[in-house]
Motif scaffolding. Structure first.
Motif, short mmCIF file in Angstrom:
data_model
loop_
_atom_site.label_atom_id
_atom_site.label_comp_id
_atom_site.label_asym_id
_atom_site.label_seq_id
_atom_site.Cartn_x
_atom_site.Cartn_y
_atom_site.Cartn_z
N ASP A 208 -6.83 7.03 0.02
CA ASP A 208 -6.79 5.65 -0.48
C ASP A 208 -7.66 5.44 -1.72
N HIS B 267 0.81 -1.22 0.00
CA HIS B 267 0.00 0.00 0.00
C HIS B 267 0.85 1.28 0.00
N HIS C 219 1.12 4.37 -2.69
CA HIS C 219 0.93 5.82 -2.45
C HIS C 219 2.01 6.61 -3.20
N SER D 62 0.23 9.48 5.73
CA SER D 62 -1.14 8.95 5.71
C SER D 62 -1.64 8.81 7.14
ZN ZN Z 1 -3.25 4.95 2.45
#
Ligand code: ZN
Ligand code: KG4
Length: 337
Positions: free
Chosen positions: A305, A114, A118, A138
Protein backbone atom coordinates in the motif's frame (compact mmCIF):
# COMPACT_ATOMS: atom_id res chain seq x y z
CA UNK A 1 -7.72 20.04 -20.31
CA UNK A 2 -3.98 20.54 -20.63
CA UNK A 3 -1.94 17.89 -18.81
CA UNK A 4 0.73 20.43 -17.83
CA UNK A 5 1.48 21.08 -14.16
CA UNK A 6 -1.29 19.05 -12.61
CA UNK A 7 -0.10 18.43 -9.06
CA UNK A 8 -2.13 15.78 -7.27
CA UNK A 9 -1.81 15.36 -3.51
CA UNK A 10 -2.73 11.73 -2.81
CA UNK A 11 -3.66 10.12 0.51
CA UNK A 12 -3.89 6.40 1.30
CA UNK A 13 -5.19 5.17 4.68
CA UNK A 14 -7.25 2.06 3.94
CA UNK A 15 -5.47 -0.34 6.28
CA UNK A 16 -2.29 -0.01 8.35
CA UNK A 17 -0.09 2.27 6.24
CA UNK A 18 -0.53 6.03 6.35
CA UNK A 19 0.80 7.34 3.08
CA UNK A 20 0.88 10.61 1.15
CA UNK A 21 2.35 11.37 -2.25
CA UNK A 22 2.60 14.22 -4.70
CA UNK A 23 2.28 13.40 -8.40
CA UNK A 24 3.05 15.99 -11.07
CA UNK A 25 1.62 15.24 -14.54
CA UNK A 26 1.66 11.51 -13.76
CA UNK A 27 5.20 11.49 -12.32
CA UNK A 28 5.83 10.70 -8.65
CA UNK A 29 7.67 13.55 -6.90
CA UNK A 30 7.29 12.17 -3.38
CA UNK A 31 5.79 9.11 -1.71
CA UNK A 32 5.92 8.88 2.08
CA UNK A 33 4.70 5.82 3.97
CA UNK A 34 4.36 5.53 7.76
CA UNK A 35 4.04 1.83 8.59
CA UNK A 36 2.18 1.13 11.81
CA UNK A 37 4.32 -1.11 14.00
CA UNK A 38 1.69 -1.21 16.75
CA UNK A 39 -0.08 -4.24 15.18
CA UNK A 40 2.93 -6.57 15.26
CA UNK A 41 2.38 -7.69 18.84
CA UNK A 42 -1.26 -8.61 18.10
CA UNK A 43 -0.51 -10.79 15.07
CA UNK A 44 -2.83 -8.79 12.79
CA UNK A 45 -4.25 -5.32 12.19
CA UNK A 46 -6.36 -3.99 15.09
CA UNK A 47 -8.83 -1.58 13.41
CA UNK A 48 -9.19 0.84 16.33
CA UNK A 49 -5.43 1.13 16.77
CA UNK A 50 -5.03 1.62 13.02
CA UNK A 51 -7.45 4.58 13.02
CA UNK A 52 -5.64 6.20 15.94
CA UNK A 53 -2.24 5.73 14.33
CA UNK A 54 -3.56 7.27 11.07
CA UNK A 55 -4.69 10.31 13.05
CA UNK A 56 -1.22 10.69 14.54
CA UNK A 57 0.59 10.09 11.26
CA UNK A 58 -1.47 11.87 8.66
CA UNK A 59 -0.38 15.45 9.24
CA UNK A 60 3.39 14.83 9.35
CA UNK A 61 3.18 12.40 6.40
CA UNK A 62 1.26 14.86 4.19
CA UNK A 63 3.55 17.68 5.25
CA UNK A 64 6.65 15.65 4.37
CA UNK A 65 5.19 14.62 0.98
CA UNK A 66 4.44 18.21 -0.02
CA UNK A 67 7.81 19.54 1.20
CA UNK A 68 9.72 16.67 -0.36
CA UNK A 69 8.07 17.46 -3.70
CA UNK A 70 9.52 20.98 -3.36
CA UNK A 71 6.04 22.48 -3.07
CA UNK A 72 3.76 24.35 -0.72
CA UNK A 73 0.02 23.83 -0.19
CA UNK A 74 -0.71 26.49 -2.82
CA UNK A 75 0.92 24.40 -5.56
CA UNK A 76 -1.55 21.51 -5.24
CA UNK A 77 -4.12 21.20 -8.07
CA UNK A 78 -6.39 18.48 -6.64
CA UNK A 79 -6.61 16.06 -3.71
CA UNK A 80 -7.08 12.31 -4.27
CA UNK A 81 -7.86 9.87 -1.45
CA UNK A 82 -8.73 6.21 -0.97
CA UNK A 83 -12.49 6.08 -0.68
CA UNK A 84 -12.89 2.26 -0.59
CA UNK A 85 -12.49 -0.58 0.18
CA UNK A 86 -10.76 -0.88 3.56
CA UNK A 87 -11.22 -0.54 7.31
CA UNK A 88 -13.90 2.07 7.76
CA UNK A 89 -12.21 3.89 10.66
CA UNK A 90 -8.94 4.05 8.74
CA UNK A 91 -10.65 5.25 5.55
CA UNK A 92 -12.49 7.93 7.52
CA UNK A 93 -9.25 9.53 8.69
CA UNK A 94 -7.89 9.87 5.14
CA UNK A 95 -11.25 10.95 3.72
CA UNK A 96 -11.82 13.61 6.39
CA UNK A 97 -8.32 14.94 5.96
CA UNK A 98 -8.58 15.04 2.15
CA UNK A 99 -11.97 16.75 2.26
CA UNK A 100 -10.76 19.31 4.81
CA UNK A 101 -7.63 20.07 2.78
CA UNK A 102 -9.65 20.40 -0.44
CA UNK A 103 -12.23 22.63 1.21
CA UNK A 104 -9.66 24.85 2.92
CA UNK A 105 -7.65 25.28 -0.29
CA UNK A 106 -10.71 25.33 -2.57
CA UNK A 107 -9.48 22.36 -4.61
CA UNK A 108 -11.21 19.56 -6.51
CA UNK A 109 -11.53 16.22 -4.73
CA UNK A 110 -10.99 12.80 -6.32
CA UNK A 111 -12.29 9.57 -4.74
CA UNK A 112 -10.16 6.52 -5.57
CA UNK A 113 -10.90 2.78 -5.43
CA UNK A 114 -7.95 1.10 -3.72
CA UNK A 115 -7.96 -2.02 -5.93
CA UNK A 116 -8.13 0.01 -9.13
CA UNK A 117 -5.15 1.96 -7.78
CA UNK A 118 -3.16 -1.26 -7.21
CA UNK A 119 -3.65 -2.06 -10.92
CA UNK A 120 -2.72 1.46 -12.03
CA UNK A 121 0.51 1.27 -9.99
CA UNK A 122 1.86 -0.26 -13.21
CA UNK A 123 1.48 3.09 -14.93
CA UNK A 124 3.72 4.94 -12.47
CA UNK A 125 6.91 3.83 -14.22
CA UNK A 126 5.64 1.82 -17.16
CA UNK A 127 2.90 1.97 -19.75
CA UNK A 128 1.38 -1.43 -20.48
CA UNK A 129 -0.64 -1.59 -23.69
CA UNK A 130 -4.36 -2.37 -23.54
CA UNK A 131 -5.97 -4.81 -23.19
CA UNK A 132 -3.90 -5.55 -20.11
CA UNK A 133 -4.50 -8.39 -17.68
CA UNK A 134 -3.63 -7.89 -14.02
CA UNK A 135 -3.56 -10.36 -11.16
CA UNK A 136 -4.14 -8.21 -8.09
CA UNK A 137 -3.13 -10.00 -4.92
CA UNK A 138 -3.26 -8.25 -1.57
CA UNK A 139 -4.12 -8.88 2.07
CA UNK A 140 -7.83 -8.45 1.41
CA UNK A 141 -8.33 -9.24 -2.28
CA UNK A 142 -7.35 -11.66 -5.01
CA UNK A 143 -8.64 -10.62 -8.42
CA UNK A 144 -8.01 -11.11 -12.10
CA UNK A 145 -8.73 -7.77 -13.73
CA UNK A 146 -9.17 -7.04 -17.42
CA UNK A 147 -8.12 -3.45 -18.19
CA UNK A 148 -9.47 -2.01 -21.43
CA UNK A 149 -8.16 1.45 -20.62
CA UNK A 150 -6.85 3.25 -17.53
CA UNK A 151 -10.30 3.57 -16.02
CA UNK A 152 -12.25 0.87 -17.84
CA UNK A 153 -11.60 -2.26 -15.79
CA UNK A 154 -13.54 -5.46 -15.22
CA UNK A 155 -12.99 -8.00 -12.46
CA UNK A 156 -13.10 -11.36 -14.26
CA UNK A 157 -12.86 -13.39 -11.07
CA UNK A 158 -11.90 -13.18 -7.44
CA UNK A 159 -11.62 -15.20 -4.26
CA UNK A 160 -14.74 -16.55 -2.62
CA UNK A 161 -13.12 -16.64 0.82
CA UNK A 162 -9.58 -15.73 1.96
CA UNK A 163 -7.27 -13.56 -0.09
CA UNK A 164 -3.84 -14.86 -1.12
CA UNK A 165 -2.11 -12.43 1.27
CA UNK A 166 -4.39 -13.58 4.07
CA UNK A 167 -3.38 -17.19 3.37
CA UNK A 168 0.30 -16.20 3.61
CA UNK A 169 -0.33 -14.30 6.85
CA UNK A 170 -2.46 -17.01 8.48
CA UNK A 171 0.02 -19.78 7.66
CA UNK A 172 2.81 -17.54 8.97
CA UNK A 173 0.90 -17.12 12.22
CA UNK A 174 0.55 -20.91 12.56
CA UNK A 175 4.32 -21.13 12.14
CA UNK A 176 4.85 -18.59 14.90
CA UNK A 177 6.05 -15.83 12.56
CA UNK A 178 5.34 -12.16 13.17
CA UNK A 179 2.65 -10.15 11.32
CA UNK A 180 2.66 -9.46 8.42
CA UNK A 181 3.89 -12.97 7.72
CA UNK A 182 3.94 -12.88 3.90
CA UNK A 183 7.42 -11.36 3.58
CA UNK A 184 8.82 -13.83 6.16
CA UNK A 185 7.31 -16.87 4.42
CA UNK A 186 8.93 -15.51 1.23
CA UNK A 187 12.30 -15.20 2.99
CA UNK A 188 12.31 -18.75 4.44
CA UNK A 189 10.81 -20.22 1.26
CA UNK A 190 13.90 -19.10 -0.67
CA UNK A 191 15.95 -21.53 1.46
CA UNK A 192 13.57 -24.49 1.30
CA UNK A 193 12.39 -27.32 -0.95
CA UNK A 194 9.01 -26.46 -2.54
CA UNK A 195 8.28 -30.11 -3.35
CA UNK A 196 8.97 -31.50 0.13
CA UNK A 197 5.35 -31.29 1.39
CA UNK A 198 2.22 -31.53 -0.76
CA UNK A 199 -0.81 -29.32 -0.09
CA UNK A 200 -4.02 -29.55 -2.10
CA UNK A 201 -4.84 -26.97 -4.75
CA UNK A 202 -8.46 -25.83 -4.71
CA UNK A 203 -10.39 -26.59 -7.88
CA UNK A 204 -12.58 -23.60 -8.67
CA UNK A 205 -14.51 -22.70 -11.78
CA UNK A 206 -13.35 -20.12 -14.32
CA UNK A 207 -11.33 -17.34 -12.68
CA UNK A 208 -12.52 -17.90 -9.13
CA UNK A 209 -10.05 -18.50 -6.32
CA UNK A 210 -10.33 -20.07 -2.87
CA UNK A 211 -7.58 -20.04 -0.26
CA UNK A 212 -9.38 -21.23 2.87
CA UNK A 213 -8.68 -24.89 1.96
CA UNK A 214 -4.91 -24.59 1.94
CA UNK A 215 -5.01 -22.75 5.24
CA UNK A 216 -7.00 -25.59 6.86
CA UNK A 217 -4.86 -28.33 5.33
CA UNK A 218 -1.67 -26.65 6.63
CA UNK A 219 -3.29 -26.37 10.08
CA UNK A 220 -4.18 -30.10 10.22
CA UNK A 221 -0.82 -31.07 8.75
CA UNK A 222 1.06 -29.09 11.42
CA UNK A 223 -1.13 -30.46 14.23
CA UNK A 224 -0.44 -34.03 13.12
CA UNK A 225 3.30 -33.50 12.64
CA UNK A 226 3.72 -31.70 15.96
CA UNK A 227 2.19 -34.69 17.76
CA UNK A 228 4.99 -36.84 16.31
CA UNK A 229 7.70 -34.24 16.87
CA UNK A 230 7.10 -31.06 18.90
CA UNK A 231 10.04 -29.39 17.10
CA UNK A 232 8.69 -30.17 13.63
CA UNK A 233 8.14 -26.52 12.67
CA UNK A 234 11.58 -25.35 13.82
CA UNK A 235 13.29 -28.23 12.03
CA UNK A 236 11.35 -27.83 8.77
CA UNK A 237 10.47 -24.14 8.59
CA UNK A 238 12.14 -23.46 5.24
CA UNK A 239 10.57 -26.47 3.51
CA UNK A 240 7.11 -25.74 4.94
CA UNK A 241 7.28 -22.14 3.75
CA UNK A 242 8.60 -23.16 0.33
CA UNK A 243 5.89 -25.80 -0.11
CA UNK A 244 3.03 -23.51 0.97
CA UNK A 245 4.29 -20.64 -1.19
CA UNK A 246 4.70 -23.00 -4.16
CA UNK A 247 1.07 -24.16 -3.82
CA UNK A 248 -0.35 -20.63 -3.50
CA UNK A 249 1.66 -19.42 -6.50
CA UNK A 250 0.55 -22.42 -8.57
CA UNK A 251 -3.10 -21.63 -7.82
CA UNK A 252 -2.64 -17.99 -8.79
CA UNK A 253 -0.68 -18.71 -11.95
CA UNK A 254 -3.08 -21.42 -13.16
CA UNK A 255 -5.96 -18.91 -13.26
CA UNK A 256 -3.84 -16.16 -14.75
CA UNK A 257 -2.68 -18.50 -17.54
CA UNK A 258 -6.26 -19.54 -18.20
CA UNK A 259 -7.46 -15.94 -18.42
CA UNK A 260 -4.59 -14.92 -20.71
CA UNK A 261 -5.26 -17.92 -22.95
CA UNK A 262 -9.06 -17.51 -23.02
CA UNK A 263 -8.86 -13.80 -23.84
CA UNK A 264 -5.79 -13.99 -26.04
CA UNK A 265 -4.02 -11.28 -24.02
CA UNK A 266 -0.23 -11.05 -23.87
CA UNK A 267 0.24 -7.98 -21.68
CA UNK A 268 0.16 -9.44 -18.20
CA UNK A 269 1.01 -7.98 -14.79
CA UNK A 270 0.81 -8.60 -11.06
CA UNK A 271 -0.05 -6.00 -8.43
CA UNK A 272 -0.83 -5.65 -4.71
CA UNK A 273 1.20 -6.62 -1.63
CA UNK A 274 1.69 -10.28 -2.63
CA UNK A 275 3.23 -9.17 -5.95
CA UNK A 276 6.28 -8.34 -3.80
CA UNK A 277 6.70 -12.11 -3.37
CA UNK A 278 9.91 -13.27 -5.04
CA UNK A 279 8.44 -16.64 -6.04
CA UNK A 280 5.42 -15.03 -7.72
CA UNK A 281 7.61 -12.48 -9.49
CA UNK A 282 9.78 -15.29 -10.86
CA UNK A 283 6.75 -17.38 -11.83
CA UNK A 284 5.36 -14.47 -13.87
CA UNK A 285 8.70 -13.89 -15.60
CA UNK A 286 8.97 -17.60 -16.43
CA UNK A 287 5.41 -17.67 -17.78
CA UNK A 288 6.22 -14.59 -19.85
CA UNK A 289 9.12 -16.40 -21.51
CA UNK A 290 7.12 -19.57 -22.01
CA UNK A 291 3.98 -17.97 -23.46
CA UNK A 292 5.43 -14.88 -25.13
CA UNK A 293 3.79 -12.45 -22.71
CA UNK A 294 5.13 -9.01 -22.01
CA UNK A 295 5.13 -9.02 -18.23
CA UNK A 296 4.78 -6.11 -15.82
CA UNK A 297 5.92 -6.19 -12.19
CA UNK A 298 5.82 -2.99 -10.11
CA UNK A 299 8.79 -1.88 -8.06
CA UNK A 300 8.54 -3.17 -4.45
CA UNK A 301 7.46 0.17 -2.98
CA UNK A 302 4.52 0.31 -5.40
CA UNK A 303 3.37 -3.28 -4.66
CA UNK A 304 2.32 -2.82 -1.04
CA UNK A 305 0.00 0.00 0.00
CA UNK A 306 1.24 3.45 -1.02
CA UNK A 307 -0.20 6.82 -1.95
CA UNK A 308 1.67 7.07 -5.26
CA UNK A 309 -0.79 4.56 -6.77
CA UNK A 310 -3.70 6.64 -5.42
CA UNK A 311 -2.07 9.68 -7.04
CA UNK A 312 -1.66 8.09 -10.48
CA UNK A 313 -5.28 6.94 -10.37
CA UNK A 314 -6.31 10.43 -9.25
CA UNK A 315 -4.38 11.87 -12.17
CA UNK A 316 -6.25 9.77 -14.75
CA UNK A 317 -9.57 10.55 -13.08
CA UNK A 318 -8.74 14.26 -13.03
CA UNK A 319 -7.94 14.21 -16.77
CA UNK A 320 -11.31 12.58 -17.36
CA UNK A 321 -13.10 15.07 -15.11
CA UNK A 322 -14.18 12.28 -12.73
CA UNK A 323 -14.29 14.41 -9.58
CA UNK A 324 -16.09 13.83 -6.30
CA UNK A 325 -18.13 16.37 -4.39
CA UNK A 326 -17.97 17.17 -0.70
CA UNK A 327 -20.80 14.77 0.10
CA UNK A 328 -18.60 11.77 -0.77
CA UNK A 329 -18.17 9.29 2.09
CA UNK A 330 -15.78 6.36 2.50
CA UNK A 331 -17.06 2.81 2.24
CA UNK A 332 -15.59 -0.40 3.71
CA UNK A 333 -16.83 -2.36 0.72
CA UNK A 334 -17.43 -0.85 -2.65
CA UNK A 335 -18.50 -1.99 -6.04
CA UNK A 336 -15.80 -1.70 -8.68
CA UNK A 337 -15.54 1.87 -10.13
ZN1 ZN B 1 -3.65 -2.73 -0.90
O1 KG4 C 1 -1.61 -4.54 -0.87
P1 KG4 C 1 -1.22 -4.68 0.55
O2 KG4 C 1 -0.05 -3.89 1.05
O3 KG4 C 1 -2.43 -4.31 1.51
C1 KG4 C 1 -3.74 -4.63 1.19
O4 KG4 C 1 -4.36 -3.90 0.38
O5 KG4 C 1 -4.19 -5.68 1.73
O6 KG4 C 1 -1.00 -6.24 0.81
C2 KG4 C 1 -0.60 -6.73 2.06
C3 KG4 C 1 -0.42 -8.24 1.95
C4 KG4 C 1 -0.17 -8.90 3.29
O7 KG4 C 1 -1.00 -10.04 3.37
C5 KG4 C 1 1.30 -9.29 3.22
O8 KG4 C 1 1.64 -10.43 3.97
C6 KG4 C 1 1.45 -9.55 1.74
O9 KG4 C 1 0.72 -8.53 1.12
N1 KG4 C 1 2.85 -9.53 1.31
C7 KG4 C 1 3.52 -10.62 0.87
C8 KG4 C 1 4.84 -10.20 0.60
N2 KG4 C 1 4.93 -8.86 0.89
C9 KG4 C 1 3.69 -8.47 1.31
N3 KG4 C 1 3.10 -11.89 0.68
C10 KG4 C 1 4.00 -12.76 0.23
N4 KG4 C 1 5.29 -12.45 -0.04
C11 KG4 C 1 5.76 -11.19 0.13
N5 KG4 C 1 7.01 -10.88 -0.15
Amino acid sequence: MSPANINILAIESSCDETSAAVIRDGKVLSNHIATQKVHERYGGVVPELASRAHMQNILPVVDAAIKDAGMGNDDITAVAFTQSPGLIGSLLVGACFAKSFAQAMNLPLIAVHHMQAHVLAHFIEDSPEFPFLCLTVSGGHTQIVLCRSHLDMEVLGETIDDAAGEAFDKVAKMLGLQYPGGPLVDKYAALGDPLRFKFPMSEMKEYTFSFSGIKTSVLYFLQAQKKLDPDFVEKNLNDICASVQYTIINMLMAKLRKAARDLGIRQVGIAGGVSANSGLRKALKDAGEQYGWKVYIPRFEYCTDNAAMIGITGYYKYLKGALADMSVTPSARATWQ
